[in-house]
Design a protein around this motif. Structure first.
Motif, PDB file in Angstrom:
ATOM      1  N   ALA A   1       0.830  -1.209   0.000  1.00 56.10           N
ATOM      2  CA  ALA A   1       0.000   0.000   0.000  1.00 56.10           C
ATOM      3  C   ALA A   1       0.862   1.256   0.000  1.00 56.10           C
ATOM      4  CB  ALA A   1      -0.928  -0.017   1.211  1.00 56.10           C
ATOM      5  N   MET A   2       2.076   1.168   0.507  1.00 60.61           N
ATOM      6  CA  MET A   2       2.945   2.341   0.567  1.00 60.61           C
ATOM      7  C   MET A   2       3.684   2.568  -0.759  1.00 60.61           C
ATOM      8  SD  MET A   2       2.186   3.412   3.466  1.00 60.61           S
ATOM      9  CE  MET A   2       3.343   4.734   3.664  1.00 60.61           C
ATOM     10  N   ASP A   3       3.838   1.531  -1.570  1.00 57.16           N
ATOM     11  CA  ASP A   3       4.559   1.623  -2.829  1.00 57.16           C
ATOM     12  C   ASP A   3       3.551   1.876  -3.946  1.00 57.16           C
ATOM     13  OD1 ASP A   3       6.276   1.443  -4.954  1.00 57.16           O
ATOM     14  OD2 ASP A   3       6.582  -0.717  -4.789  1.00 57.16           O
ATOM     15  N   THR A   4       3.332   3.136  -4.284  1.00 54.79           N
ATOM     16  CA  THR A   4       2.284   3.461  -5.238  1.00 54.79           C
ATOM     17  C   THR A   4       2.840   4.051  -6.526  1.00 54.79           C
ATOM     18  OG1 THR A   4       1.946   5.578  -4.131  1.00 54.79           O
ATOM     19  CG2 THR A   4       0.483   3.750  -3.496  1.00 54.79           C
ATOM     20  N   ARG A   5       4.038   3.653  -6.942  1.00 58.72           N
ATOM     21  CA  ARG A   5       4.563   4.057  -8.248  1.00 58.72           C
ATOM     22  C   ARG A   5       3.795   3.279  -9.296  1.00 58.72           C
ATOM     23  NH1 ARG A   5      10.467   2.578  -6.682  1.00 58.72           N
ATOM     24  NH2 ARG A   5       9.134   0.964  -5.881  1.00 58.72           N
ATOM     25  N   ILE A   6       3.058   4.013 -10.099  1.00 63.12           N
ATOM     26  CA  ILE A   6       2.178   3.362 -11.050  1.00 63.12           C
ATOM     27  C   ILE A   6       2.308   4.001 -12.419  1.00 63.12           C
ATOM     28  CG2 ILE A   6       0.516   2.623  -9.314  1.00 63.12           C
ATOM     29  CD1 ILE A   6      -1.191   5.038 -10.015  1.00 63.12           C
ATOM     30  N   THR A   7       1.884   3.254 -13.430  1.00 62.15           N
ATOM     31  CA  THR A   7       1.809   3.778 -14.794  1.00 62.15           C
ATOM     32  C   THR A   7       0.435   3.410 -15.357  1.00 62.15           C
ATOM     33  OG1 THR A   7       2.817   1.774 -15.680  1.00 62.15           O
ATOM     34  CG2 THR A   7       4.291   3.619 -15.229  1.00 62.15           C
ATOM     35  N   PHE A   8       0.039   4.164 -16.366  1.00 60.62           N
ATOM     36  CA  PHE A   8      -1.225   3.938 -17.041  1.00 60.62           C
ATOM     37  C   PHE A   8      -0.916   3.580 -18.482  1.00 60.62           C
ATOM     38  CE2 PHE A   8      -1.600   7.317 -13.909  1.00 60.62           C
ATOM     39  CZ  PHE A   8      -2.505   6.748 -13.038  1.00 60.62           C
ATOM     40  N   ARG A   9      -1.660   2.606 -19.028  1.00 59.26           N
ATOM     41  CA  ARG A   9      -1.467   2.219 -20.419  1.00 59.26           C
ATOM     42  C   ARG A   9      -2.727   1.541 -20.924  1.00 59.26           C
ATOM     43  NH1 ARG A   9      -0.957  -3.183 -20.545  1.00 59.26           N
ATOM     44  NH2 ARG A   9      -0.080  -4.235 -18.735  1.00 59.26           N
ATOM     45  N   ARG A  10      -2.832   1.506 -22.250  1.00 60.21           N
ATOM     46  CA  ARG A  10      -3.938   0.766 -22.848  1.00 60.21           C
ATOM     47  C   ARG A  10      -3.750  -0.705 -22.540  1.00 60.21           C
ATOM     48  NH1 ARG A  10      -6.686   3.612 -27.840  1.00 60.21           N
ATOM     49  NH2 ARG A  10      -7.997   1.785 -27.625  1.00 60.21           N
ATOM     50  N   ALA A  11      -4.853  -1.371 -22.282  1.00 61.54           N
ATOM     51  CA  ALA A  11      -4.800  -2.799 -21.975  1.00 61.54           C
ATOM     52  C   ALA A  11      -4.408  -3.596 -23.214  1.00 61.54           C
ATOM     53  CB  ALA A  11      -6.156  -3.263 -21.461  1.00 61.54           C
ATOM     54  N   ALA A  12      -3.759  -4.711 -22.980  1.00 63.70           N
ATOM     55  CA  ALA A  12      -3.391  -5.667 -24.023  1.00 63.70           C
ATOM     56  C   ALA A  12      -4.153  -6.969 -23.755  1.00 63.70           C
ATOM     57  CB  ALA A  12      -1.881  -5.920 -23.984  1.00 63.70           C
ATOM     58  N   PRO A  13      -4.318  -7.810 -24.768  1.00 60.23           N
ATOM     59  CA  PRO A  13      -5.056  -9.067 -24.557  1.00 60.23           C
ATOM     60  C   PRO A  13      -4.530  -9.882 -23.370  1.00 60.23           C
ATOM     61  CG  PRO A  13      -4.677  -8.745 -26.894  1.00 60.23           C
ATOM     62  CD  PRO A  13      -3.895  -7.664 -26.179  1.00 60.23           C
ATOM     63  N   GLY A  14      -3.232  -9.852 -23.143  1.00 57.64           N
ATOM     64  CA  GLY A  14      -2.658 -10.603 -22.032  1.00 57.64           C
ATOM     65  C   GLY A  14      -3.063 -10.095 -20.663  1.00 57.64           C
ATOM     66  N   ASP A  15      -3.625  -8.880 -20.607  1.00 55.43           N
ATOM     67  CA  ASP A  15      -4.089  -8.307 -19.338  1.00 55.43           C
ATOM     68  C   ASP A  15      -5.469  -8.817 -18.943  1.00 55.43           C
ATOM     69  OD1 ASP A  15      -1.825  -6.579 -19.075  1.00 55.43           O
ATOM     70  OD2 ASP A  15      -2.786  -5.133 -20.429  1.00 55.43           O
ATOM     71  N   LEU A  16      -6.184  -9.438 -19.882  1.00 60.32           N
ATOM     72  CA  LEU A  16      -7.585  -9.781 -19.628  1.00 60.32           C
ATOM     73  C   LEU A  16      -7.811 -10.633 -18.383  1.00 60.32           C
ATOM     74  CD1 LEU A  16      -9.151 -10.166 -23.154  1.00 60.32           C
ATOM     75  CD2 LEU A  16      -9.703  -8.491 -21.391  1.00 60.32           C
ATOM     76  N   PRO A  17      -7.040 -11.670 -18.119  1.00 59.67           N
ATOM     77  CA  PRO A  17      -7.297 -12.417 -16.883  1.00 59.67           C
ATOM     78  C   PRO A  17      -7.211 -11.533 -15.632  1.00 59.67           C
ATOM     79  CG  PRO A  17      -5.936 -13.709 -18.346  1.00 59.67           C
ATOM     80  CD  PRO A  17      -6.019 -12.326 -18.954  1.00 59.67           C
ATOM     81  N   SER A  18      -6.231 -10.642 -15.576  1.00 55.80           N
ATOM     82  CA  SER A  18      -6.106  -9.746 -14.420  1.00 55.80           C
ATOM     83  C   SER A  18      -7.276  -8.773 -14.347  1.00 55.80           C
ATOM     84  CB  SER A  18      -4.798  -8.962 -14.493  1.00 55.80           C
ATOM     85  OG  SER A  18      -3.696  -9.830 -14.400  1.00 55.80           O
ATOM     86  N   ILE A  19      -7.701  -8.261 -15.504  1.00 61.20           N
ATOM     87  CA  ILE A  19      -8.822  -7.314 -15.532  1.00 61.20           C
ATOM     88  C   ILE A  19     -10.104  -7.987 -15.064  1.00 61.20           C
ATOM     89  CG2 ILE A  19     -10.323  -5.986 -17.072  1.00 61.20           C
ATOM     90  CD1 ILE A  19      -7.768  -5.423 -18.780  1.00 61.20           C
ATOM     91  N   VAL A  20     -10.399  -9.158 -15.600  1.00 59.14           N
ATOM     92  CA  VAL A  20     -11.635  -9.845 -15.222  1.00 59.14           C
ATOM     93  C   VAL A  20     -11.592 -10.249 -13.758  1.00 59.14           C
ATOM     94  CG1 VAL A  20     -13.140 -11.827 -15.683  1.00 59.14           C
ATOM     95  CG2 VAL A  20     -12.120 -10.550 -17.585  1.00 59.14           C
ATOM     96  N   ARG A  21     -10.421 -10.637 -13.268  1.00 62.84           N
ATOM     97  CA  ARG A  21     -10.294 -10.957 -11.840  1.00 62.84           C
ATOM     98  C   ARG A  21     -10.634  -9.723 -10.996  1.00 62.84           C
ATOM     99  NH1 ARG A  21      -5.536 -13.374 -11.745  1.00 62.84           N
ATOM    100  NH2 ARG A  21      -4.391 -11.445 -11.440  1.00 62.84           N
ATOM    101  N   LEU A  22     -10.158  -8.541 -11.404  1.00 60.78           N
ATOM    102  CA  LEU A  22     -10.505  -7.307 -10.687  1.00 60.78           C
ATOM    103  C   LEU A  22     -12.002  -7.035 -10.753  1.00 60.78           C
ATOM    104  CD1 LEU A  22      -7.656  -4.834 -11.762  1.00 60.78           C
ATOM    105  CD2 LEU A  22      -8.096  -5.693  -9.448  1.00 60.78           C
ATOM    106  N   LEU A  23     -12.590  -7.188 -11.938  1.00 59.00           N
ATOM    107  CA  LEU A  23     -14.022  -6.925 -12.100  1.00 59.00           C
ATOM    108  C   LEU A  23     -14.880  -7.860 -11.255  1.00 59.00           C
ATOM    109  CD1 LEU A  23     -14.189  -6.326 -15.962  1.00 59.00           C
ATOM    110  CD2 LEU A  23     -14.317  -4.585 -14.146  1.00 59.00           C
ATOM    111  N   ALA A  24     -14.415  -9.079 -11.054  1.00 59.92           N
ATOM    112  CA  ALA A  24     -15.178 -10.077 -10.306  1.00 59.92           C
ATOM    113  C   ALA A  24     -14.915 -10.021  -8.807  1.00 59.92           C
ATOM    114  CB  ALA A  24     -14.848 -11.474 -10.829  1.00 59.92           C
TER     115      ALA A  24
END
Length: 165
Positions: free
Chosen positions: A3-26
């Protein structure tokens, strides 16, 4: 990512991100009722991703932590209108931040990025809806300056599995 390490980047999603995205959505009570996270991921998610990815007015954006894990997601849709003298709006949907980094500023950074992105696309308004069962999310959006000026309504339609989209 702690929680203290919040260095983040933003990018367009790639097909390989889908499992992580759906896991977040669920990964909440409402999402668990409507998403189908499984390994392998159902084909419908890849079909939806392909439709979003080829549409220049849709952007599926992920937040990547310093360890390159997907820790957040949102979808922005840019919509032309006749109102506001032909103005453009941005609509945000499907917002999720990983539970382990909530309250660490990730969501705020994601929304500040989204506001900047909508401005860069020439939008005069950024809008979203939030389920009334998410009071913490509503308070968060209000803290960013969002105002509940309209009463939103939805009509769920029967889904014909053979219908073309």
């Amino acid at each position: 990512m702690s929680a203290m390490d919040t260095r983040i980047t933003f990018r367009r999603a790639a097909p390989g991100d889908l499992p992580s995205i759906v896991r977040l959505l669920a990964d909440d009570p409402l999402g668990a009722k409507r998403e189908a996270y499984a390994v392998p991921l159902p084909k419908c998610y890849y079909d939806a991703f392909a439709a979003i990815d080829r549409d220049p007015n849709n952007e599926l954006v992920v937040v990547e932590g310093s360890d390159h894990a997907v820790i957040g997601v949102l979808q922005m849709t840019f919509i032309p209108y006749l109102t506001y003298q032909g103005g453009w709006r941005a609509l945000i949907e499907g917002v999720r931040v990983a539970e382990e980094v909530r309250s660490a500023g990730v969501g705020r950074k994601l929304f500040l990025w989204a506001i900047e992105r909508a401005t860069a696309r020439g939008c005069h308004m950024l809008q979203l809806t939030s389920d009334k069962a998410r009071p913490d999310a509503i308070r968060f959006y209000e803290s960013l300056g969002f105002v509940a000026t309209h009463e939103g309504m939805k009509l769920h339609l029967p889904l014909d599995q053979g219908a073309k989209r």
